[in-house]
Motif scaffolding. Structure first.
Motif, PDB file in Angstrom:
ATOM      1  N   GLU A 252      -0.616  -0.226  -4.287  1.00 38.10           N
ATOM      2  CA  GLU A 252      -1.912  -0.061  -4.201  1.00 38.10           C
ATOM      3  C   GLU A 252      -1.679   1.252  -3.955  1.00 38.10           C
ATOM      4  OE1 GLU A 252      -5.343  -2.563  -2.450  1.00 38.10           O
ATOM      5  OE2 GLU A 252      -5.389  -1.325  -1.398  1.00 38.10           O
ATOM      6  N   ASP A 253      -2.713   2.635  -4.971  1.00 38.24           N
ATOM      7  CA  ASP A 253      -1.708   4.504  -4.405  1.00 38.24           C
ATOM      8  C   ASP A 253      -3.393   4.400  -3.496  1.00 38.24           C
ATOM      9  OD1 ASP A 253      -4.268   4.737  -5.976  1.00 38.24           O
ATOM     10  OD2 ASP A 253      -3.328   5.725  -7.807  1.00 38.24           O
ATOM     11  N   ALA A 254      -3.566   5.267  -3.195  1.00 36.39           N
ATOM     12  CA  ALA A 254      -4.344   5.907  -1.441  1.00 36.39           C
ATOM     13  C   ALA A 254      -5.733   5.700  -2.401  1.00 36.39           C
ATOM     14  CB  ALA A 254      -3.886   7.521  -1.750  1.00 36.39           C
ATOM     15  N   ASP A 255      -5.709   5.699  -3.410  1.00 33.89           N
ATOM     16  CA  ASP A 255      -7.217   5.549  -4.287  1.00 33.89           C
ATOM     17  C   ASP A 255      -7.764   4.260  -4.205  1.00 33.89           C
ATOM     18  OD1 ASP A 255      -7.897   8.573  -4.055  1.00 33.89           O
ATOM     19  OD2 ASP A 255      -6.635   8.199  -6.148  1.00 33.89           O
ATOM     20  N   GLY A 256      -6.821   3.156  -3.887  1.00 32.40           N
ATOM     21  CA  GLY A 256      -7.695   1.707  -4.279  1.00 32.40           C
ATOM     22  C   GLY A 256      -7.008   1.389  -5.076  1.00 32.40           C
ATOM     23  N   ARG A 257      -6.281   1.740  -6.395  1.00 28.88           N
ATOM     24  CA  ARG A 257      -5.911   0.966  -7.250  1.00 28.88           C
ATOM     25  C   ARG A 257      -4.606   0.995  -7.539  1.00 28.88           C
ATOM     26  NH1 ARG A 257      -6.911   7.259 -10.201  1.00 28.88           N
ATOM     27  NH2 ARG A 257      -5.220   7.604  -9.244  1.00 28.88           N
ATOM     28  N   CYS A 258      -5.090  -0.415  -7.623  1.00 29.66           N
ATOM     29  CA  CYS A 258      -3.638  -1.237  -7.935  1.00 29.66           C
ATOM     30  C   CYS A 258      -2.760  -1.739  -9.356  1.00 29.66           C
ATOM     31  CB  CYS A 258      -4.079  -2.552  -7.316  1.00 29.66           C
ATOM     32  SG  CYS A 258      -3.426  -3.694  -6.336  1.00 29.66           S
TER      33      CYS A 258
ATOM     34  N   GLU B 298       1.065  -1.154  -0.664  1.00 30.56           N
ATOM     35  CA  GLU B 298       0.004  -0.096   0.054  1.00 30.56           C
ATOM     36  C   GLU B 298       0.679   0.685   0.281  1.00 30.56           C
ATOM     37  OE1 GLU B 298      -3.070  -0.717   2.916  1.00 30.56           O
ATOM     38  OE2 GLU B 298      -2.324  -2.333   2.769  1.00 30.56           O
TER      39      GLU B 298
END
Lengths: 291, 291
Positions: free
Chosen positions: B273-279, B216
């Motif tokens: 995974e970025d802060a917006d939950g995109r993986c 994360e």
């Protein structure tokens, strides 16, 4: 050869070892369990282009094998059993792939020959002459390592094999005297391998033991000339001492053993006696190294 | 600097060690007795002019210390205690005496700092760029070495310290996380040191453990930028995994510990995974080495 391709080749060739080697290439360290009641013995050595071999037409496979042989010869000199070998190479990218692979194959084959696990190492691509560095780890029953420092005045002085043979064919394969070293445990009072030449190595042994020595020139098992037997080096035979009442057979572990003289008090220095009984100082005219 | 003078300096600086080191410089091998119920761990590393540091104005004392630090960092990654260090140098004769002695002093001081005996090595005079090679031997209670291969899906992923700091000041002294590694014995399921960059090292750990992972991004303790924290390398912090029900304090052995993600099934690969939950996939963009 490219670093990444080299690493892949090493991973392929190395890492096969005895079960006591729990972890090898692929982790941060190799993990190995020594036997109960054992001491660890460790030696390192190097092979540099332009120093230990000429840059042109150097026989790669033999060089890889010789690097192993030199490391194992130190293990033999302690009466030890080799267990693990590590290879670091700093090689120019311009070294041909075939040369690199041959060196690695020579290294791998020689470790297998002496039942030593190739357990790790490191690869760097440099811009200068090739440098390869080995570490060998062995073991010996605790307290039984053959040291350079155990000789006493009155001990007899022995060598294995014939000396000066390396001068006849310098780029030979090395036969580390492992079985002989192990057979000398409990018999020899001091031992070392002849890598720098008898004249220099005997000085090392005498210094570490705090003794002098007299070598009888006619008894030296000479392969070519007396000068080469004394000063050429690279023989990788064993030089050792034993109490006069210890029986040392003339053949041990398939190698001829010759008594070449005796240890004296330190103050007498290191001397050589010719066939007519004339005695003079034996100057160290071989190589100088760290240990 | 002349080979003979170098050897004399090394003999002077090295060889002081614990009583378990029976023999060091001056004999064919170092002789050392490991503790009862211990396994031996071994690592090797190199430092080459023009590769690991620039040829001009290289800070010799720091380089000698860094070579020790890199070796000890591998010992730390296994949860081990360092015992012996060996130094091989292949140096051009033209290297100034002051530079050589400073390098050796840095090496000696750093081994002393971490209670590791400088137990031997080898010296060669070459015509090209300087190469130095270290071997470190440590020990660990049998069966307790922290391997790269122990992570399982569901394990949490942790790092020590802050990542990318090396990018801010590349020629830093290295603080091997020895106390942390030892504290992680029995707690971590897998462990390695971050020498090549998180992105590359995490791939190594996942490969050896046969797992995937999700990092994360917002949780990564970034010293400068996320890119440097992921790909720069040379941080020498520890990357480790633990079962979700194992308590890992946020501070351990005086170092901050951060949970940055978790292990998954192998088929999921290594992702970020970025802060917006995109993986997306986490590509290995650091260094490549032997292990």
């Amino acid at each position: 050869m490219q670093e990444r391709a080299l690493i892949a080749s090493i991973r392929h060739m190395a890492g096969h070892g005895p079960s006591a080697l729990r972890v090898s290439i692929g982790d941060d360290c190799a993990v190995w369990r020594p036997g109960t009641g054992r001491e660890i013995i460790v030696t390192t050595d190097q092979l540099a282009e332009g120093v230990h071999y000429p840059a042109a037409n150097a026989p790669a496979r033999l060089l890889g094998a010789r690097l192993v042989g030199r490391g194992l010869s130190d293990i033999a000199a302690m009466g030890g059993e080799p267990r693990l070998a590590f290879l670091n190479v700093a090689w120019p990218t311009a070294l041909p792939e075939r040369w690199c692979l041959d060196f690695l194959r020579g290294f791998a084959a020689e470790t297998r020959r002496w039942k030593t696990a190739w357990a790790g190492g490191d690869v760097s691509s440099i811009s200068g002459p090739a440098v390869a560095s080995i570490t060998v780890i062995g073991e010996v029953p605790a307290g039984q390592a053959l040291l350079r420092s155990g000789a006493r005045p009155g001990d007899l002085l022995y060598v294995s094999g014939r000396l000066g043979a390396a001068a006849l064919r310098n780029m030979r394969r090395i036969t580390p005297r492992l079985a002989l070293g192990q057979a000398l445990r409990g018999r020899a009072t001091a031992c070392m391998d002849l890598s720098d030449g008898l004249s220099t190595d005997l000085h090392h042994l005498c210094k570490e033991s705090g003794v002098g020595a007299v070598v009888e020139a006619p008894r030296i098992p000479v392969a070519s000339t007396l000068d080469r037997a004394l000063n050429w080096g690279e023989d990788y035979e064993l030089l050792f001492t034993a109490r006069p009442n210890t029986r040392i057979p003339t053949r041990l572990a398939d190698v001829t053993i010759t008594c070449i003289g005796r240890c004296t008090r330190r103050a007498s220095g290191v001397r050589i006696e010719d066939a007519d009984g004339r005695c003079g100082p034996l100057e160290p005219r071989g190589w100088q190294h760290l240990g």
